[in-house]
Design a protein around this motif. Structure first.
Motif, PDB file in Angstrom:
ATOM      1  N   GLY B 143       0.448  -1.143   0.259  1.00 51.22           N
ATOM      2  CA  GLY B 143      -0.008  -0.211   0.231  1.00 51.22           C
ATOM      3  C   GLY B 143       0.365   1.057   0.107  1.00 51.22           C
ATOM      4  O   GLY B 143       2.335   1.559   0.195  1.00 51.22           O
ATOM      5  N   GLY B 144       0.382   2.536  -0.393  1.00 56.43           N
ATOM      6  CA  GLY B 144       1.312   3.733  -0.501  1.00 56.43           C
ATOM      7  C   GLY B 144       1.562   4.156  -1.520  1.00 56.43           C
ATOM      8  O   GLY B 144       1.261   3.260  -2.695  1.00 56.43           O
ATOM      9  N   LEU B 145       2.718   5.356  -1.231  1.00 58.48           N
ATOM     10  CA  LEU B 145       3.446   5.513  -2.711  1.00 58.48           C
ATOM     11  C   LEU B 145       5.003   5.636  -2.258  1.00 58.48           C
ATOM     12  O   LEU B 145       4.946   4.729  -1.153  1.00 58.48           O
ATOM     13  N   ARG B 146       5.806   4.496  -3.288  1.00 59.20           N
ATOM     14  CA  ARG B 146       7.584   4.368  -3.560  1.00 59.20           C
ATOM     15  C   ARG B 146       7.915   5.304  -4.479  1.00 59.20           C
ATOM     16  O   ARG B 146       7.493   5.483  -5.382  1.00 59.20           O
ATOM     17  N   PHE B 180      -4.114  -3.150  -1.106  1.00 67.66           N
ATOM     18  CA  PHE B 180      -3.321  -3.141  -2.431  1.00 67.66           C
ATOM     19  C   PHE B 180      -3.217  -1.453  -3.053  1.00 67.66           C
ATOM     20  O   PHE B 180      -4.538  -1.339  -3.697  1.00 67.66           O
ATOM     21  N   ALA B 181      -2.153  -0.989  -3.176  1.00 72.60           N
ATOM     22  CA  ALA B 181      -2.642   0.404  -4.117  1.00 72.60           C
ATOM     23  C   ALA B 181      -2.152  -0.150  -5.679  1.00 72.60           C
ATOM     24  O   ALA B 181      -1.524  -0.653  -5.621  1.00 72.60           O
ATOM     25  N   SER B 196      -4.251   5.671  -4.908  1.00 74.22           N
ATOM     26  CA  SER B 196      -5.879   4.950  -4.394  1.00 74.22           C
ATOM     27  C   SER B 196      -5.333   3.316  -4.349  1.00 74.22           C
ATOM     28  O   SER B 196      -4.528   2.595  -4.866  1.00 74.22           O
ATOM     29  N   HIS B 197      -6.412   3.014  -3.475  1.00 75.19           N
ATOM     30  CA  HIS B 197      -6.289   1.460  -3.330  1.00 75.19           C
ATOM     31  C   HIS B 197      -7.623   0.501  -3.420  1.00 75.19           C
ATOM     32  O   HIS B 197      -8.148   1.079  -3.567  1.00 75.19           O
ATOM     33  N   SER B 198      -7.261  -0.894  -3.229  1.00 74.92           N
ATOM     34  CA  SER B 198      -8.379  -1.755  -3.461  1.00 74.92           C
ATOM     35  C   SER B 198      -9.555  -1.775  -2.582  1.00 74.92           C
ATOM     36  O   SER B 198     -10.791  -1.911  -2.845  1.00 74.92           O
ATOM     37  N   ASP B 199      -9.659  -1.211  -1.350  1.00 72.86           N
ATOM     38  CA  ASP B 199     -10.370  -1.313  -0.685  1.00 72.86           C
ATOM     39  C   ASP B 199     -11.415   0.542  -0.566  1.00 72.86           C
ATOM     40  O   ASP B 199     -12.349   0.285  -0.062  1.00 72.86           O
ATOM     41  N   GLY B 200     -10.868   1.406  -1.458  1.00 71.84           N
ATOM     42  CA  GLY B 200     -11.084   2.132  -1.694  1.00 71.84           C
ATOM     43  C   GLY B 200     -11.097   3.502  -2.050  1.00 71.84           C
ATOM     44  O   GLY B 200     -11.304   4.349  -2.138  1.00 71.84           O
ATOM     45  N   HIS B 201     -10.374   3.687  -0.845  1.00 73.32           N
ATOM     46  CA  HIS B 201      -9.111   4.851  -0.396  1.00 73.32           C
ATOM     47  C   HIS B 201      -8.316   5.439  -1.073  1.00 73.32           C
ATOM     48  O   HIS B 201      -7.740   5.107  -1.576  1.00 73.32           O
ATOM     49  N   ILE B 202      -8.606   6.547  -1.207  1.00 76.81           N
ATOM     50  CA  ILE B 202      -6.870   7.274  -1.740  1.00 76.81           C
ATOM     51  C   ILE B 202      -6.480   8.056  -1.072  1.00 76.81           C
ATOM     52  O   ILE B 202      -6.896   8.722  -0.301  1.00 76.81           O
ATOM     53  N   LYS B 221     -15.621  -0.062  -3.288  1.00 76.40           N
ATOM     54  CA  LYS B 221     -14.240  -0.596  -3.894  1.00 76.40           C
ATOM     55  C   LYS B 221     -13.072  -0.206  -4.377  1.00 76.40           C
ATOM     56  O   LYS B 221     -13.181   0.586  -5.156  1.00 76.40           O
ATOM     57  N   PRO B 222     -12.740  -1.142  -5.736  1.00 77.91           N
ATOM     58  CA  PRO B 222     -11.295  -0.757  -5.539  1.00 77.91           C
ATOM     59  C   PRO B 222     -11.251   0.060  -6.584  1.00 77.91           C
ATOM     60  O   PRO B 222     -11.994   0.366  -7.588  1.00 77.91           O
TER      61      PRO B 222
END
Lengths: 1018, 336
Positions: B143-146, B180-181, B196-202, B221-222
């Protein structure tokens, strides 16, 4: 029912003694005088004596025939036969020759007809067959005497035999032949009656009436026997010309007041009338007819049939009982009485009694087919389909062209799920009744789930014939039905188009709603779940209480993964339709599928409480609960408990299916239970039937679970292609290609089928769709390892070593990827096991992953080893190839050097030769010069010698050379010497070469360089 | 804005096509493109499930012409981006490797690979400022940003800049699986990056401070695609719940929603400066949206299967779409 009519066998051939015949006296002419002895028939009982008299007086055979006719007319059958046998004997034939030809043919024909009469009395099939055979033999005898069949009786007899065998067409042709013979008059009556009977049996009543009319005209009103009028009445009855039929019956009654047939006919007509008084009098007449002749089946059957058809079952019962209670009767009449009584019991729902009566009827007359039909009806009423089939099959065995029986069997086989047999019987029925649209439609429906092309062929025919028939609602229904047919044939796209057409026709009518529902079903079947849900929603907007639509919407939402919405729709429907078993069942199913046993249980309790009449729903739901529990127990490793629950589930589902065979959920549960019990064969059959039902009936919903389970069974049984196809259908139709679990199974099928590439691609798509799916990654790792394994174990070919290296490198990369994923999964699982990581959504335990890791490592090592070997081999091969190339190059260079040397030598020799030639020329010139000088001043011989010696001494070397050259000036050896010299040199060179070969060493770079330098310098 | 289909390249790859990007030197683009633009001598990269990425040449006359097929990937190419100068490219594939390449004329040279220990990569995005040489990566399973340095580095220099977790505001627990990002997008200025992520949060991150700024809610949703509007004020999300949300970058709740797709929305691409955007859906449909009134102004059905990626060439006014049906479509962007 019309009795088979008897045609007068002898056919009253006209003879010159016709008048005497009437008096029933026998004439015996005297051989030696013109006297004729006249004997009354009472004195001629000894037929053998009469024959002897005939023989003694050599009476013409026409007298014999007359005697036979009298015997026949007087019922003296024994004498009649004696007379006929004598007539057909060889002695008589030889004695009379051509003169008695016609009479002997007539006798043979009469014998044949006598045999046919015997057939009517025969009790067994064998006896009947033997009688027909004997009749045919007599006919052959007649044909031997008269091969051209010129005698009318011959044709009549042939017609009789054909009639006996049920070949009405052939019989009619023979009778027509008899009629067309130029004899005319009374002789034609036999043929005409035969023809008329054939026409009657073929349903050509007008033609039959024409023939009867001819007979009536030719015999005259008074001379015509009553049975002709009765037959005419039967024809008129068939034509519904009741007035004419009545006239016939009345005429018969006038002529013969005791005619039971006439009374029966009049009675039947009375019963058919709508006026109660006429019905009463008709019944009375029928009863009278029965009193007159209880052996007349027609009377009873007419009475009972008419009463039965009128629904006067009490009268039927009364009449039948009266028949049974009366004096001993013919078995066939008793059988009919039992049958009608049985039918009355059946209609009064006294099935046991009905069955017993039908059995009695069958025992009385095994040939009578109606009791079997009755038994089939009883069995159908009781739901004993197999027994009903058995009963109808017994009729079918006796008569394989009974349309009603064939259709009945088809329907019953369909009910039994044996569609193929159902189709066969329906096809046979269609072959009999080709113009029957309903039957064709039924066959099309049957074929819909089996052979869509054939089904559509039939349906197209039905549509063509129905086209233009209906208007308005009828037209809408017809178009809708056409679409339903396409749907059932699996042509959902086409069905959709036709439904839309139907919708246009049904716009703003109530019919539009079910059509819209069907359109939504088509979208669903086409896999456009989104569109289907939209249609369902719109339809629900217009018809808020459409329960079927609500439930389908819930199912579609559930398929698309919107579980909550699906539950909401079910609950909304439950609010409208309180305790609706279907809503509850859907809810239970959703909860069970999601593994929410508690919620499922709540709704099962509700079902149990409120849906008393829906036991199958409750049983299905309970079965589902048990199944879920059993599955969970098994997963926990508690096999016994698992099996116990599984058995309970099986019992529940069985009960539900027995209760309602159309309960597809129960059937599916049953299939799952069997599959879990490793009875995959049975389970597959069940799933197939569920899917067939879904195809054949638009009202039965196609179940994705059934497809999935069928595919899984195929996968287990090693039918990978079938498994893949079923999964694919399921995925495309129900899940819009987005069900990850099915993708895994599809990949598994592809992997097992050896199509690793396709499996990898599919899993990549799955991971792309759901990147956080750990099972997808596990599957991918397995498939990648499988792919590598496949490559490793492909037999290596030394010829394509480079390809092999490429493949092994590919396998290595696949293994690295596989190991990467397995390592990742193992780490997650490890962390979970050590309680330092989150729960991992992967149904594979740590040790399996560990094993997989190990396998990956081992395979990697193997690939490395193989790759090393292949590379070594490739290196060696390259070195060898390089060496070989070098040898070839050196060889080439050496060859070139040798060629250069040889060329140089050749050039040197050429130069040398030219030099010698030049010198010789010079010497010659000098010598010629000297000779020229000598010729001018010739010296003496001694002087010459001396001077020559002096010159030689003084000249030294030059002289020697001169001598040599002098000896060789004209010699042709000049060049040979050079050649010798050359040859010597050559030898020397050869030796040198030989030496070189002996000293050959593998070529070296140095040598090659030297050669190259040499070549360059050149 | 309206789209007009110009060219279609069927069977552009041997399998589903998942990513596309125009090779464009954005530093040379001045102002908004002319209406309809011009499609002469453009180039494009496409990445596919067939484990390759292709370099294409494009002209309006001849359509797409394949210049190169790169077969360096071990599994399908999930995402790709081209640096603002059009000189470099980055691909992210299912083999969990990010490949950095130099794009030359009819040639692609691999300059570096970033191999990840786990599936920790999904979408990649170049920082809009070419001088910064930063590559943002949606960090996949962690998750997150690299953030990575995207230029050519000397040996021994560390490529990874940082990893910012998916939800720094909440206490990250080892016992919960991170979402999952999936999507990653820089705002036009390059100061912010959204993941953005698989659980819907950005999650919105500040690139400079390398810190989490905001979490956008509204989806469950993703969320597979993200795009900032041209002015960077709004963020548009493409989600499996069939909707696209419009977020003001300063507040966590959506200010609007774009409803109309019949199935999951897989990708979104802003249209330039005129307040439109284009979205692609899993049923093969594409829609052009007017962001001012959140309405669909055009629906396109050029593709038969899921549209996974959209790419806008701002300079030429051309939009490309790729799909599971293995085709690439190029459209003219007509400004209204």
């Amino acid at each position: 029912m019309v009795e088979e009519m008897e045609v007068d066998p002898v056919g009253s051939p006209p003879s010159k003694n016709g008048e005497q015949q009437v008096k029933d006296v026998l004439y015996i002419p005297s051989l030696h005088s013109d006297l004729t002895v006249v004997l009354p028939w009472t004195d001629m009982k000894d037929a053998e004596l009469v024959v002897d008299l005939f023989k003694a007086e050599e009476a013409p055979l026409s007298f014999w025939i007359d005697a036979a006719r009298i015997y026949y007319n007087k019922g003296m059958n024994e004498q009649y036969m004696i007379m006929l046998k004598e007539l057909t004997s060889d002695d008589v034939g030889e004695h009379y020759g051509e003169a008695g030809k016609v009479q002997r043919v007539q006798a043979f024909c009469a014998l044949a007809e006598a045999k046919l009469e015997e057939r009517l009395r025969a009790k067994t099939q064998e006896e009947r067959g033997a009688a027909i055979l004997a009749a045919q033999t007599y006919l052959t005898g007649a044909s031997t005497i008269d091969p051209s069949n010129e005698v009318t009786e011959q044709w009549v007899a042939i017609g009789q035999v054909e009639l006996a065998e049920g070949r009405y067409g052939a019989a009619k042709r023979a009778f027509d032949e008899a009629v067309s013979k130029a004899h005319g008059g009374l002789l034609n009556c036999g043929g005409r009656l035969g023809s008329a009977y054939c026409c009657f049996r073929q349903g050509k009543f007008t033609e039959a009436l024409e023939h009867y009319g001819e007979v009536l005209t030719s015999l005259g009103s008074d001379g015509c026997p009553n049975y002709v009028r009765l037959a005419m009445a039967a024809c008129y009855l068939q034509q519904k010309r009741h007035d004419m039929a009545e006239r016939c019956y009345r005429r018969v009654a006038e002529l013969d007041a005791s005619s039971a047939e006439a009374k029966a006919g009049l009675g039947a007509l009375g019963v058919l009338s709508l006026k109660p008084e006429e019905v009463e009098s008709g019944l009375k007449m029928l009863m009278e007819a029965f009193e007159l002749n209880p052996h007349l089946p027609f009377v009873l059957s007419s009475a009972c049939e008419q009463l039965y058809n009128r629904g006067d079952y009490a009268s039927v019962a009364r009449l039948s009982r009266a028949v049974l209670d009366s004096k001993p009767l013919e078995p066939s009449i008793k059988a009919e009485a039992y049958y009608y009584l049985g039918m009355v019991c059946h209609l009064r729902d006294q099935q046991e009694q009905a069955l017993a009566l039908f059995r009695n009827a069958r025992n009385e007359d095994p040939e009578y087919s109606f009791p079997a039909r009755g038994m089939a009806r009883v069995h159908i009423r009781r739901g004993e389909v197999s027994a009903a089939v058995e009963a109808l099959e017994s009729i079918e065995e006796a008569n394989n062209a009974d349309l009603e029986v064939l259709v009945g069997l088809s329907v019953l086989y369909k009910a039994l799920g044996e569609s193929q047999k159902a189709v066969q019987f329906a096809q046979r029925a269609i072959a009999i009744d080709k113009g029957n649209i309903l039957l064709e439609e039924y066959l099309a429906n049957l074929l819909a789930g089996l052979d869509s092309k054939k089904a559509l062929g039939h349906f197209d025919r039905v549509m063509r014939r129905k086209e233009g028939d209906g208007k308005g609602a009828e037209r809408v229904l017809m178009v809708n039905n056409a679409a339903v047919m396409h749907y059932q044939c699996g042509e959902h796209g086409k069905a959709l188009g036709i439904f839309q057409k139907a919708l246009k026709l049904a716009e703003n009518t109530v019919y539009s709603f079910p059509i819209r529902y069907n359109i939504a079903r088509c979208h669903e079947a086409l896999g456009s779940l989104q569109r289907a849900s939209q249609h369902y929603k719109q339809l629900l907007g217009d018809v808020p209480g459409y329960l079927e639509c609500t439930l389908r919407l819930a199912a579609v939402c559930f398929s698309m993964g919107y579980d909550e919405q699906a539950i909401k729709y079910c609950k909304d429907a439950l609010k409208k339709y309180e305790n609706n078993p279907e809503c509850l069942a859907m809810l239970v199913w959703i909860y069970l599928t999601k593994g929410k046993a508690r919620e499922a249980h709540i709704h099962i309790r509700e079902m149990d409480k409120h849906c008393k009449g829906q036991a199958d729903f409750v049983q299905t739901a309970l079965g589902g609960m048990y199944l879920l529990s059993g599955f969970k127990e098994s997963r926990r490793g508690q096999k016994e408990a698992g099996e116990k629950h599984l058995n309970s589930a099986l019992t529940m589902f069985k009960q539900a299916v027995q209760h309602s065979p159309r309960n597809m959920f129960a059937a599916h549960g049953l299939g799952v239970c069997f599959a879990l019990q490793e009875r995959s064969h049975v389970a597959k059959k069940i799933f197939d039937k569920i899917l067939d039902a879904g195809k054949q009936d638009i009202k039965i919903v196609d179940m994705p679970e059934a497809w999935q389970n069928k595919a899984s069974i195929n996968l287990e049984n090693g039918h990978y292609q079938d498994a893949w196809r079923a999964y694919m259908y399921c995925q495309q139709t129900f899940y819009g290609k987005q069900n990850v679990a099915i993708s895994h199974l599809m990949a598994q099928a592809l992997n097992a089928a050896g199509n690793k590439g396709a499996a990898t691609k599919l899993l990549q798509r799955t991971i792309h769709l759901e990147p956080d799916s750990l099972p997808s990654k596990y599957c991918l790792a397995v498939v990648l390892m499988g792919h590598a394994h496949q490559i490793i174990h492909t037999p290596a070919s030394l010829i394509n070593n480079k390809e092999r290296i490429k493949d092994l490198e590919y396998a290595k990369s696949r293994l690295i990827l596989a190991k990467f994923h397995v390592d990742h999964l193992f780490k997650l699982k490890d962390a979970e096991n050590q309680h330092v990581g989150p729960h991992v959504e992967l149904d594979i335990n740590r040790s399996s992953l560990k094993k997989l890791q190990k396998s990956a490592v081992l395979m990697q090592n193997k690939v490395d080893g193989l790759l090393r070997d292949a590379l070594d081999f490739e290196r060696q091969k390259t070195t060898q190839e390089e060496n070989f190339a070098e040898i070839v190059e050196i060889d080439r260079l050496e060859k070139r050097a040798k060629e250069t040397r040889e060329r140089e030598e050749r050039e040197a020799k050429e130069r040398q030769r030219e030099e010698i030639a030049r010198k010789n020329a010079e010497k010659l010139a000098r010598m010629q010069e000297e000779w020229a000088k000598g010729a001018r001043k010739r010296p003496p011989a001694g002087k010459t010698v001396g001077r020559g010696g002096k010159e030689a001494a003084g000249a030294g070397d030059e002289d020697e050379e001169m001598e040599d050259q002098a000896a060789s000036v004209w010699s042709t050896d000049l060049l040979a010497a050079t050649e010798e010299e050359q040859g010597g040199e050559d030898e020397g060179e050869d030796e040198g070469e030989e030496k070189k070969v002996e000293d050959f060493k593998p070529p070296s770079k140095r040598k090659k360089t030297a050669l190259l330098e040499e070549s360059d310098s050149e | 804005m309206r789209l007009t289909a110009l060219k279609r390249q069927d069977d552009a790859h041997g399998d589903d096509i998942w990513a596309c990007k125009w090779v464009e030197d954005k530093t040379q683009t001045t102002g908004a493109p002319a209406s309809g633009g011009g499609g002469g001598g453009l180039r494009m990269l496409t990445g596919s499930c067939d484990e390759t990425f292709n370099l294409w040449g494009y002209t309006d006359e001849n359509g797409l012409t394949q210049e190169l097929t790169s077969t360096g990937q071990d599994l399908g190419v999930v995402s790709m981006d081209v640096s603002p100068t059009g000189e470099f490219g980055a691909t992210s594939s299912l083999d969990c490797v990010i490949r950095l390449v130099r794009i030359k004329t009819k040639e692609v040279e691999q300059i570096a690979t970033i191999e990840l220990p786990a599936p920790e990569t999904w979408q990649v995005a170049y920082h809009p400022d070419p001088s910064r040489e930063i590559l943002g990566v949606a960090a996949g399973c962690v998750g997150g940003l690299r953030l990575y340095k995207s230029g050519v580095l000397d040996d021994g220099l560390k490529r990874e800049i940082c990893h910012i977790g998916p939800k720094p505001t909440t206490q990250a627990s080892a016992m919960t699986t991170p979402p999952f990002a999936l999507g990653c997008a820089f705002d036009p200025t390059g100061t912010k990056c959204a993941v953005s992520h698989s659980d819907g949060h950005i999650a919105l991150y500040d690139v400079e401070s390398q810190k989490h700024v905001l979490t956008f809610a509204g989806h469950s949703k993703p969320v597979r695609g993200l795009s900032f509007t041209a002015d960077g004020t709004f963020l548009i999300s493409a989600c499996d719940d069939k909707t696209c949300n419009l977020y003001d970058t300063s507040s966590k709740n959506p200010i609007g929603s774009l409803n109309g797709h019949d199935s999951s929305v897989l990708c979104v691409e802003r249209s330039g400066a005129d307040g439109f955007c284009v979205t692609g859906s899993s049923d093969g449909g594409m829609k052009v949206w007017d962001l001012r009134n959140r309405s669909c102004v055009q629906t396109l059905s050029e593709h038969k299967e899921a549209v996974w990626s959209l790419a806008l060439h701002e300079g030429a006014g051309r939009l490309a779409s790729v799909s599971d049906d293995r085709s690439v479509c190029v459209y003219a962007v007509l400004q209204q």
